[in-house]
Write a protein that holds these residues in place. Structure first.
Motif, mmCIF file in Angstrom:
data_model
loop_
_atom_site.group_PDB
_atom_site.id
_atom_site.type_symbol
_atom_site.label_atom_id
_atom_site.label_comp_id
_atom_site.label_asym_id
_atom_site.label_seq_id
_atom_site.Cartn_x
_atom_site.Cartn_y
_atom_site.Cartn_z
ATOM 1 N N LEU A 163 0.728 -1.312 -0.116
ATOM 2 C CA LEU A 163 -0.101 -0.024 0.034
ATOM 3 C C LEU A 163 0.836 1.068 -0.132
ATOM 4 C CD1 LEU A 163 -2.742 1.524 0.379
ATOM 5 C CD2 LEU A 163 -2.515 0.916 2.820
ATOM 6 N N GLU A 164 1.849 1.033 0.713
ATOM 7 C CA GLU A 164 2.896 2.301 0.753
ATOM 8 C C GLU A 164 3.545 2.661 -0.513
ATOM 9 O OE1 GLU A 164 6.647 1.926 3.391
ATOM 10 O OE2 GLU A 164 5.585 3.373 4.320
ATOM 11 N N GLN A 165 4.012 1.647 -1.226
ATOM 12 C CA GLN A 165 4.538 1.987 -2.585
ATOM 13 C C GLN A 165 3.281 2.396 -3.530
ATOM 14 O OE1 GLN A 165 5.518 -2.383 -3.104
ATOM 15 N NE2 GLN A 165 7.911 -1.676 -3.151
ATOM 16 N N PHE A 166 2.098 2.037 -3.561
ATOM 17 C CA PHE A 166 0.993 2.270 -4.266
ATOM 18 C C PHE A 166 0.857 3.989 -4.075
ATOM 19 C CE2 PHE A 166 -3.431 2.472 -5.096
ATOM 20 C CZ PHE A 166 -3.614 2.846 -6.474
ATOM 21 N N LEU A 167 0.807 4.397 -2.714
ATOM 22 C CA LEU A 167 0.358 5.729 -2.344
ATOM 23 C C LEU A 167 1.408 6.550 -2.869
ATOM 24 C CD1 LEU A 167 -0.964 5.143 1.099
ATOM 25 C CD2 LEU A 167 -2.067 5.604 -0.920
ATOM 26 N N GLU A 168 2.796 6.144 -2.855
ATOM 27 C CA GLU A 168 3.971 7.043 -3.459
ATOM 28 C C GLU A 168 3.661 7.543 -4.846
ATOM 29 O OE1 GLU A 168 7.515 5.045 -2.792
ATOM 30 O OE2 GLU A 168 7.533 5.238 -0.573
ATOM 31 N N GLN A 169 2.786 6.429 -5.704
ATOM 32 C CA GLN A 169 2.562 6.765 -7.047
ATOM 33 C C GLN A 169 1.480 7.732 -7.604
ATOM 34 O OE1 GLN A 169 4.800 5.742 -9.088
ATOM 35 N NE2 GLN A 169 5.763 4.772 -7.338
ATOM 36 N N LEU A 170 0.666 8.106 -6.415
ATOM 37 C CA LEU A 170 -0.560 8.833 -6.474
ATOM 38 C C LEU A 170 -0.476 10.295 -6.193
ATOM 39 C CD1 LEU A 170 -3.274 6.335 -4.802
ATOM 40 C CD2 LEU A 170 -2.797 6.774 -7.230
ATOM 41 N N PRO A 171 -1.324 11.186 -6.622
ATOM 42 C CA PRO A 171 -1.147 12.592 -6.234
ATOM 43 C C PRO A 171 -1.173 12.969 -4.857
ATOM 44 C CG PRO A 171 -2.684 12.280 -8.115
ATOM 45 C CD PRO A 171 -2.432 10.880 -7.656
ATOM 46 N N ASP A 204 -4.282 6.478 9.724
ATOM 47 C CA ASP A 204 -3.394 5.238 9.629
ATOM 48 C C ASP A 204 -3.688 4.307 10.484
ATOM 49 O OD1 ASP A 204 -1.079 3.897 8.743
ATOM 50 O OD2 ASP A 204 0.368 5.479 9.216
ATOM 51 N N GLY A 205 -4.166 3.119 9.706
ATOM 52 C CA GLY A 205 -4.411 1.915 10.361
ATOM 53 C C GLY A 205 -3.165 0.912 10.468
ATOM 54 N N GLY A 206 -1.829 1.382 10.211
ATOM 55 C CA GLY A 206 -0.524 0.599 10.091
ATOM 56 C C GLY A 206 -0.637 -0.297 8.845
ATOM 57 N N SER A 207 -1.201 -0.184 7.801
ATOM 58 C CA SER A 207 -1.368 -1.122 6.856
ATOM 59 C C SER A 207 -0.425 -0.810 5.545
ATOM 60 C CB SER A 207 -2.617 -1.701 6.345
ATOM 61 O OG SER A 207 -3.198 -0.226 6.047
ATOM 62 N N GLY A 208 0.565 0.160 5.793
ATOM 63 C CA GLY A 208 1.223 0.632 4.719
ATOM 64 C C GLY A 208 2.218 -0.477 4.114
ATOM 65 N N THR A 209 2.715 -1.371 4.835
ATOM 66 C CA THR A 209 3.732 -2.206 4.461
ATOM 67 C C THR A 209 3.180 -3.676 3.931
ATOM 68 O OG1 THR A 209 3.910 -3.154 6.714
ATOM 69 C CG2 THR A 209 5.541 -1.443 5.948
ATOM 70 N N SER A 210 1.662 -3.649 4.176
ATOM 71 C CA SER A 210 0.861 -5.052 3.701
ATOM 72 C C SER A 210 0.904 -4.946 2.402
ATOM 73 C CB SER A 210 -0.271 -4.916 4.348
ATOM 74 O OG SER A 210 -1.020 -3.957 3.971
ATOM 75 N N LEU A 211 0.912 -6.231 1.773
ATOM 76 C CA LEU A 211 0.500 -6.418 0.214
ATOM 77 C C LEU A 211 -0.624 -6.252 -0.023
ATOM 78 C CD1 LEU A 211 2.448 -9.729 -0.084
ATOM 79 C CD2 LEU A 211 3.281 -7.526 -0.606
ATOM 80 N N LEU A 212 -0.708 -5.275 -1.111
ATOM 81 C CA LEU A 212 -1.961 -4.790 -1.880
ATOM 82 C C LEU A 212 -2.335 -5.583 -3.065
ATOM 83 C CD1 LEU A 212 -4.043 -2.416 -1.415
ATOM 84 C CD2 LEU A 212 -2.828 -1.276 -3.024
ATOM 85 N N ARG A 213 -3.586 -6.370 -2.926
ATOM 86 C CA ARG A 213 -3.848 -7.316 -3.847
ATOM 87 C C ARG A 213 -4.690 -6.726 -4.987
ATOM 88 N NH1 ARG A 213 -1.968 -12.611 -2.220
ATOM 89 N NH2 ARG A 213 -1.456 -12.159 -0.160
ATOM 90 N N ALA A 250 -7.322 -3.662 3.194
ATOM 91 C CA ALA A 250 -5.944 -2.945 3.394
ATOM 92 C C ALA A 250 -6.472 -1.557 3.938
ATOM 93 C CB ALA A 250 -5.035 -3.179 2.293
ATOM 94 N N ALA A 251 -7.374 -0.946 3.038
ATOM 95 C CA ALA A 251 -7.540 0.393 3.433
ATOM 96 C C ALA A 251 -8.919 0.840 2.705
ATOM 97 C CB ALA A 251 -6.406 1.598 2.875
#
Length: 546
Positions: free
Chosen positions: A15-23, A31-40, A90-91
């Motif tokens: 989720l963290e990697q994905f959010l880096e690509q968004l505006p 923040d539920g602490g799910s930034g490092t979890s795998l986003l399906r 995840a979010a």
């Protein structure tokens, strides 16, 4: 902490990697602490309860339709969020307008109470753009990991062909996977060892300078590995650095005899990509120990097996492919551009058993090639000879029957081997040799290769023109969906995807092909076209590299 291995992830991003690509306009409300979890996946839904349709690790998007009217009560909103948490979403992303000008306070409170990550999505950022961004990121990550897996497999194959193949193979394995490794022979003695060059496992702990644990501690696992039968994995664990998880793979002969075992140790579970590397290493080690029992001619047999089975023949660069062509030409006493055939020999009643070494030399002489592999059904060979009726008669006098492949070049070698393999049962049942290019006993056979490839090129041209990392997954989904008669659930299970993912990709295929995939005639034509698509795809890839 050691750097992340090249094969640490497969097919998923965080989720963290994905959010880096968004505006940056995307606003984090909790923040539920799910930034490092795998986003399906990223999925918009306005259902009151979307959880039956969500895989674990989903980023759910909603414009707030479920919260209109009575659905906006604190109890209703709380139950909605609780269902998402139970489904391991995840979010949650809440889109501003057309239903709400701000995220409802009840939703913010519920997400904080249940610790669900919550974002506010501005009206300027459409849900479709978020989904498209995730798809592109996922495809990029897939392509990167598959390139790394291809590089790893090529490294393992080079190790197998080295003067000390077992030692080099273990060295290549532990370089790519954070484990220590021990190869044990059928007598229980250690034949080779490997440990991470940096001395670090995935968790940062020392992986062990030798085995990671005392060899005596492995005795119970070795006894299970060497006394059991069939493929399996034995598990254990020890309170020593790098050995919290210890797993062993038996190495078996084609007759299910014990030939040895590979034991690996790590502090953390392996990722899917790392398990892929381990399975490749186990297969190559098993092939090595099998071929060693067949005599000193194992290297040429191993080269044959590697040429017939890997996926790197067409995925490698021009230099790599030309190197293989040169090796092939030397083994066939031929030229780089000469065509060749795959020949498979099947033993029938009355054939003498001269032992693997004498048989190997016999087939190498008859077919004028060094590329012969002794197999459980007889032998497989790659030859430049036409295998005319005179040679066929000589082989049949010895009590053997042949499947003779059609002429091919290096990129088509694997497909030629598969086509020859499909005729073995026919040869066994009929007692008569067969030539692949004369087969007309199926619809595909009646259609013929030339007409079949024309059909595939006409029907599937929009898909075949895509890049391989986009084209191949779409073709796999189409093949799986058609094989299950269009059943979403069955094809999703077969492909290992969510049914919604299958439905989406079939929708994409329908638009690309401009066809109604609900029509039986369309499905039938596509099914037959798919029987010839591998050869077309290979020729397209090779043309793209030259």
């Amino acid at each position: 902490m050691s750097p992340e291995p090249a094969t640490a992830r497969l097919s998923f991003v965080t989720l963290e990697q994905f959010l880096e690509q968004l505006p940056p306009e995307l606003k984090l409300l909790h923040d539920g602490g799910s930034g490092t979890s795998l986003l399906r996946w990223v999925e918009p839904s306005e259902l009151e309860d979307p959880t039956p349709y969500l895989p674990e690790g989903e980023f759910l998007l909603t414009a707030g339709l479920p919260f209109l009217g009575k659905g906006g009560s604190a109890a209703k909103v709380d139950a909605y969020v609780q269902r998402l948490v139970d489904a391991k979403v995840a979010a949650l992303g809440f889109g501003i307008r057309p239903y709400f000008d701000a995220v409802p306070d009840a939703l913010v409170d519920a997400c904080r109470r249940h610790n669900l990550t919550l974002f506010e999505i501005p009206e300027s950022l459409p849900f479709a753009a978020i989904g498209l961004e995730f798809s592109q990121l996922l495809e990029t990550d897939n392509a990167r990991v598959f390139r790394q897996l291809a590089d790893t497999n090529r490294q393992l194959m080079r190790a197998v062909l080295s003067p000390r193949p077992e030692h080099e193979l273990l060295a290549a394995l532990v370089q790519r996977v954070p484990v220590w490794a021990v190869l044990v022979g059928a007598d229980g003695r250690v034949r080779a060892r490997g440990h991470n060059a940096g001395g670090q496992g995935a968790s940062g702990h020392h992986a062990g300078g030798s085995t990671g644990v005392e060899h005596s501690l492995l005795a119970p696992m070795l006894e299970r590995l060497l006394s059991g039968s069939g493929p399996r994995v034995e598990m254990d664990g020890f309170d020593q650095p790098g050995s919290a998880l210890v797993f062993g793979h038996p190495l078996r002969s084609t007759k299910d005899a014990n030939l040895g075992a590979l034991i690996l140790g790590s502090d953390t579970p392996l990722t899917p990509a790392q398990n892929n590397v381990v399975q490749s290493a186990v297969g190559l080690l098993e092939l090595l120990v099998r071929q060693r029992t067949s005599g000193s001619l194992a290297p040429s047999q191993l080269a044959t097996a590697v040429l017939l089975h890997p996926d790197s023949i067409t995925s490698g660069g021009t230099k790599h492919v030309n190197g293989l062509k040169d090796l092939l030409a030397q083994s066939l006493s031929s030229t780089r551009s000469a065509q060749m055939r795959v020949v498979q020999g099947i033993r029938v009643d009355g054939a003498a058993d001269d032992g693997p070494v004498r048989e190997l030399l016999q087939w190498r002489r008859l077919f004028d090639t060094k590329l012969v592999e002794i197999t459980e059904y007889g032998f497989a060979a790659i030859t430049r000879l036409r295998v005319d009726d005179s040679l066929l008669a000589d082989v049949e006098k010895l009590g053997w029957r042949l499947v003779i492949g059609e002429p091919t070049e290096l990129p088509g070698l694997t497909a030629a081997y598969q086509r020859a393999s499909s005729l073995r049962s026919r040869v066994l049942s009929s007692g008569m040799s067969a030539r692949v290019d004369e087969v007309t006993w199926s619809v595909a056979g009646l259609l013929g290769r030339e007409a079949g490839t024309m059909l595939a090129e006409r029907l599937l041209s929009p898909v075949l023109s895509l890049e391989p990392d986009r084209r191949d997954p779409l073709l796999a989904v189409l093949r799986g969906w058609l094989s299950e008669n269009g059943s979403w659930d069955a094809s999703a299970k077969l492909l290992g995807l969510h049914r919604n993912s299958v439905r989406r990709q079939i929708g994409v295929l329908g638009e690309l092909l401009d066809m109604d995939l609900n029509q039986a005639q369309v499905r039938a034509e596509l099914w037959f076209a798919l029987q010839y698509v591998e050869e077309l795809a290979n020729s397209t890839d090779v043309a793209g590299t030259t």
